[in-house]
Design a protein around this motif. Structure first.
Motif, short mmCIF file in Angstrom:
data_model
loop_
_atom_site.label_atom_id
_atom_site.label_comp_id
_atom_site.label_asym_id
_atom_site.label_seq_id
_atom_site.Cartn_x
_atom_site.Cartn_y
_atom_site.Cartn_z
N CYS A 124 0.84 -1.21 0.00
CA CYS A 124 0.00 0.00 0.00
C CYS A 124 0.87 1.25 0.00
CB CYS A 124 -0.93 0.01 1.21
SG CYS A 124 -2.26 -1.21 1.13
N ALA A 125 1.90 1.26 0.79
CA ALA A 125 2.78 2.43 0.83
C ALA A 125 3.41 2.69 -0.53
CB ALA A 125 3.87 2.23 1.89
N ARG A 126 3.63 1.62 -1.29
CA ARG A 126 4.26 1.77 -2.61
C ARG A 126 3.28 2.28 -3.66
NH1 ARG A 126 7.54 -3.08 -5.79
NH2 ARG A 126 8.11 -1.87 -7.65
N VAL A 174 -18.47 3.43 -0.76
CA VAL A 174 -18.61 3.12 0.67
C VAL A 174 -17.35 3.45 1.46
CG1 VAL A 174 -18.96 1.25 2.34
CG2 VAL A 174 -20.39 1.39 0.25
N ARG A 175 -16.18 3.04 0.96
CA ARG A 175 -14.95 3.27 1.72
C ARG A 175 -14.65 4.76 1.83
NH1 ARG A 175 -10.11 2.56 0.50
NH2 ARG A 175 -9.36 2.19 2.62
N SER A 176 -14.24 5.17 3.03
CA SER A 176 -13.84 6.56 3.23
C SER A 176 -12.32 6.73 3.21
CB SER A 176 -14.39 7.08 4.56
OG SER A 176 -13.94 6.28 5.64
N GLY A 177 -11.58 5.62 3.20
CA GLY A 177 -10.12 5.70 3.15
C GLY A 177 -9.64 5.99 1.74
N TRP A 178 -8.40 6.51 1.65
CA TRP A 178 -7.81 6.80 0.34
C TRP A 178 -7.83 5.56 -0.54
CZ3 TRP A 178 -4.25 5.42 -3.21
CH2 TRP A 178 -3.86 6.37 -4.16
N PRO A 179 -8.16 5.66 -1.83
CA PRO A 179 -8.49 6.87 -2.59
C PRO A 179 -9.99 7.04 -2.80
CG PRO A 179 -8.03 5.10 -4.11
CD PRO A 179 -7.94 4.50 -2.73
N ASP A 180 -10.80 6.32 -2.04
CA ASP A 180 -12.21 6.17 -2.38
C ASP A 180 -13.05 7.38 -1.97
OD1 ASP A 180 -12.01 3.56 -3.59
OD2 ASP A 180 -11.58 2.81 -1.59
N LEU A 181 -14.30 7.39 -2.46
CA LEU A 181 -15.16 8.56 -2.33
C LEU A 181 -15.84 8.65 -0.96
CD1 LEU A 181 -16.83 8.31 -5.86
CD2 LEU A 181 -14.91 9.77 -5.19
N GLY A 182 -16.21 7.51 -0.39
CA GLY A 182 -16.82 7.50 0.94
C GLY A 182 -18.09 8.31 1.04
N LEU A 183 -18.95 8.23 0.03
CA LEU A 183 -20.16 9.05 -0.01
C LEU A 183 -21.36 8.38 0.65
CD1 LEU A 183 -19.87 10.36 -3.68
CD2 LEU A 183 -19.28 11.57 -1.58
N TYR A 218 -6.55 -2.96 0.83
CA TYR A 218 -5.45 -3.54 0.07
C TYR A 218 -5.75 -3.68 -1.42
CZ TYR A 218 -3.96 -4.84 4.78
OH TYR A 218 -3.61 -4.81 6.11
N ASP A 219 -7.00 -3.47 -1.82
CA ASP A 219 -7.39 -3.75 -3.20
C ASP A 219 -6.65 -2.88 -4.20
OD1 ASP A 219 -9.05 -4.71 -5.41
OD2 ASP A 219 -10.03 -2.75 -5.30
N PHE A 220 -6.56 -1.58 -3.96
CA PHE A 220 -5.93 -0.67 -4.90
C PHE A 220 -4.48 -1.08 -5.16
CE2 PHE A 220 -3.69 3.16 -6.21
CZ PHE A 220 -4.56 3.74 -7.12
N ALA A 221 -3.75 -1.39 -4.11
CA ALA A 221 -2.34 -1.75 -4.27
C ALA A 221 -2.19 -3.10 -4.97
CB ALA A 221 -1.66 -1.78 -2.90
#
Length: 276
Positions: free
Chosen positions: A9-11, A176-185, A240-243
């Motif tokens: 994720c950090a990468r 749904v997710r509010s964590g980066w990078p998602d919209l969290g609406l 973890y999905d985005f990474a």
């Protein structure tokens, strides 16, 4: 494993990686419902090579202007159909045509008119239901409402039929997710309920590192990977999905464990690519 995935994720949780993701387009809009409309389009066109796909999504959204939700709400359905059919007459993205996209946008318009607030209420399960019951119900409704074209049907896999539903899972993650990078609406579904959007990259890397033993990228594999990630982060397994997906999207995973080229990858010590 958690420390290695946190390192991944950090990468990849970076602005540079986000440029190679369809989510970058909904993020260019300001209003919550405008972002929802853009996400509804972008997620369901998210297949194929990433650069032309992003161009296709951008072109698809252009007729709606800077406030797509207001555009759809302010037009009568006949007017919206006429204007979109004209503007998208020559638009195409692989399986999808301008007619498919017009029908998709008008479906959002009708569902929004029923709820008065976009799509969230249509995807929230009733008390006692599993989360996928609401998704299945909406898919079955849209199968009836939308044209029986290949592009429309391609957007309507049903989780109760064993489909991985990658593009619906992606849309739900974004909303749904509010964590980066998602919209969290959306607030009526929880991040821990989400199931991973199973693309080819996530399936391949997950097999390499032991998150799944399954060979077929279907709904069962998506559930198995999600359960493995829930053990690492019960509240937010899809962080973890985005990474995981961008390890493949960015072309950084060669598909076979090879040193020293694989040495910088945070997953190298647990990767079994190419091993028997």
């Amino acid at each position: 494993m958690k420390a290695r995935l946190d390192g991944l994720c950090a990468r990849y949780d970076t602005a540079g990686a986000l440029e190679k993701d369809p989510l970058s387009l909904p993020l260019t809009y300001d209003g919550p419902l405008d972002r929802e409309v853009a996400a509804f389009v972008a997620a369901h066109l998210a297949y194929g090579r990433v650069d032309p796909m992003i161009r296709a999504v951008r072109t698809a959204l252009a007729p709606l202007g800077p406030r797509p939700a207001a555009w759809l709400r302010d037009c009568s359905e006949p007017t919206a159909r006429k204007e979109l059919s004209r503007a998208l007459a020559s638009w195409v993205w692989r399986f999808h045509t301008g007619a498919d996209l017009t029908a998709w946008l008008l479906a959002w318009k009708r569902l929004d008119a029923e709820s008065g607030a976009g799509l969230e209420s249509h995807l929230v399960p009733a008390p006692g239901e599993a989360p996928d019951e609401a998704l299945s119900r909406l898919v079955q409704r849209l199968r009836t409402d939308l044209p029986a074209s290949y592009g429309a049907r391609f957007s309507l896999p049903d989780p109760r039929e064993g489909a991985a539903c990658k593009r619906w899972r992606m849309f739900l993650r974004w909303m749904v997710r509010s964590g980066w990078p998602d919209l969290g609406l959306w607030t009526r579904l929880s991040a821990h309920q989400l199931i991973i959007p199973l693309d080819t990259h996530v399936a391949r890397v997950s097999r390499f590192i032991g998150l799944t033993r399954r060979a077929t990228p279907d709904g069962k594999m998506a559930l198995e990977i999600t359960e493995a990630l829930r053990r690492l982060d019960p509240a937010d397994p899809l962080r973890y999905d985005f990474a995981l997906s961008h390890l493949g999207i960015m072309g950084d995973c060669p598909g076979i464990r090879s040193l020293p080229s694989c040495a910088p990858c945070p997953l190298v010590a647990v990767c079994r690519a190419g091993k028997r």
